[in-house]
Every structure is written in C-alpha cells, then in structure tokens.
Design a protein around this motif. Structure first.
Motif, PDB file in Angstrom:
ATOM      1  N   LYS A 173      31.292 -44.965 -26.349  1.00  0.00           N
ATOM      2  CA  LYS A 173      30.733 -46.319 -26.342  1.00  0.00           C
ATOM      3  C   LYS A 173      29.302 -46.315 -25.824  1.00  0.00           C
ATOM      4  N   PHE A 174      28.440 -47.042 -26.556  1.00  0.00           N
ATOM      5  CA  PHE A 174      27.031 -47.181 -26.203  1.00  0.00           C
ATOM      6  C   PHE A 174      26.676 -48.667 -26.313  1.00  0.00           C
ATOM      7  N   ILE A 175      25.817 -49.143 -25.414  1.00  0.00           N
ATOM      8  CA  ILE A 175      25.415 -50.551 -25.485  1.00  0.00           C
ATOM      9  C   ILE A 175      23.887 -50.663 -25.467  1.00  0.00           C
ATOM     10  N   GLY A 176      23.414 -51.724 -26.057  1.00  0.00           N
ATOM     11  CA  GLY A 176      21.987 -52.014 -26.086  1.00  0.00           C
ATOM     12  C   GLY A 176      21.783 -53.520 -26.074  1.00  0.00           C
ATOM     13  N   GLU A 177      20.532 -53.939 -26.069  1.00  0.00           N
ATOM     14  CA  GLU A 177      20.224 -55.361 -25.998  1.00  0.00           C
ATOM     15  C   GLU A 177      19.160 -55.715 -27.032  1.00  0.00           C
ATOM     16  N   ILE A 178      19.457 -56.739 -27.802  1.00  0.00           N
ATOM     17  CA  ILE A 178      18.503 -57.265 -28.780  1.00  0.00           C
ATOM     18  C   ILE A 178      18.007 -58.595 -28.234  1.00  0.00           C
ATOM     19  N   LYS A 179      16.697 -58.724 -28.084  1.00  0.00           N
ATOM     20  CA  LYS A 179      16.129 -59.962 -27.534  1.00  0.00           C
ATOM     21  C   LYS A 179      15.380 -60.724 -28.619  1.00  0.00           C
TER      22      LYS A 179
END
Length: 186
Positions: free
Chosen positions: A91-97
């Motif tokens: 599992k990998f997470i990121g953020e789109i703003k």
C-alpha cells in the motif's frame, strides 16, 4: 393625465423620455440575464484527494526500487507528479491538491498511472541500459478519496498508456471529476 404631459415644457419631456428609455433598458437587461436562453456559466470547483495505490502482488523481486510517485495528467493540459509514501509493501498513499472538475467544453479525461517494477512480469534491457518492464505502468488498483466530501472511487476504466512503447503493455486509469468532487470513470 395625458393632457398634463402636453403642458410640461420640452426640457422636462426630454428628461422623462430619457428616464423611461434608461429604465426600459435596465428592465430588459435583468430579463435577459435571467432568461432561459442565456448561456450557462459553470464555475470550476477544486478538490483535494487522497490517492491510494494497492499493489495486488509482488511478481518481481529483482528490483529494490519501490514506486515513489504517480503521474497525473489533468484534462490533457498539464502533468503533475504525485509523491507516494509507502505504508507497507502493498500500500502506497499520496495527495492530490486542487484538482479542478470538468466543465462544459472539457473533453479530455484525467489520466493517472504508476510505474511499479515489482509488478513487471517480464523485464527488457536495451543496449543503452534503459530498462523496461511488462506491464511497464499500471492504473488498475488506484483509489481516490475526496478529502472535502469523503467520496471514494476505485478507478476502473483502464486504457493503454501512450507515454510508453506499446510492446511493454503500459496501462493507465482515466477518469472525469464532476461537480461536488464526484469521480466518474468516463
């Protein structure tokens, strides 16, 4: 009342006449603005999303490199690199703003993909040293969660990725963002 109007001097008549014309323009302008034939003007909304990449399995243990970014193309206009943080080996997470919604006239979909060497079933190395994998890029297990509304969508419309040579079977997910931050596959 009509008789009284004739008794008013010409300067006053002109002022009254001009006032009536201006008043009629103002009234017609208000009616035009609210008429059903006036063009609809949509406002662009922007939303923040959490990106979750769920690696289904590790196929290739030869590469120590883990994916540290996802590539997001917004409406075919520009490309963002989204940093990924590894939660565990799957599992990998990121953020789109500030991802803008699609409005009338936006025909190209957003696209997103990740290059994950641990999912490469086959590896090819060119004489130049460049390494390719098959599938070179993936988009099949990406989930987006709207941070403002909580809306969650697993991206399901997977298409060939034109950013890489087709013989390496690169894939990406495409989607549309609409009013309220909702995500549609297409």
């Amino acid at each position: 009342m009509i008789l009284k109007f004739y008794l008013i001097d010409s300067k006053k008549k002109r002022k009254i006449f001009c006032s009536l014309i201006i008043l009629s323009f103002l009234i017609s302008g208000v009616n035009c603005k609210n008429s059903p034939t006036s063009p609809d003007i949509e406002e662009i909304e922007y939303y923040d999303y959490e990106l979750i990449y769920q690696r289904p399995e590790i196929v290739n243990y030869d590469f120590a490199w883990e994916p540290d970014f996802a590539t997001l193309e917004v409406k075919g206009l520009y490309t963002w690199t989204i940093a990924l943080k590894q939660v565990n080996k799957y599992k990998f997470i990121g953020e789109i703003k500030n991802l803008p919604i699609h409005i009338k006239g936006d025909y190209k979909l957003n696209s997103i993909y990740i290059v994950d060497p641990k999912r490469w079933e086959e590896v090819y190395t060119e004489p130049s040293g460049k390494t390719w994998g098959k599938p070179h890029s993936v988009g099949d297990v990406i989930i987006l969660r709207n941070k403002q509304t909580g809306f969650v969508k697993k991206l399901e419309h997977i298409v060939p990725n034109p950013d890489f040579p087709s013989q390496y079977e690169p894939k990406m997910a495409v989607f549309r963002t609409i009013k309220g931050g909702i995500i549609k596959d297409y």
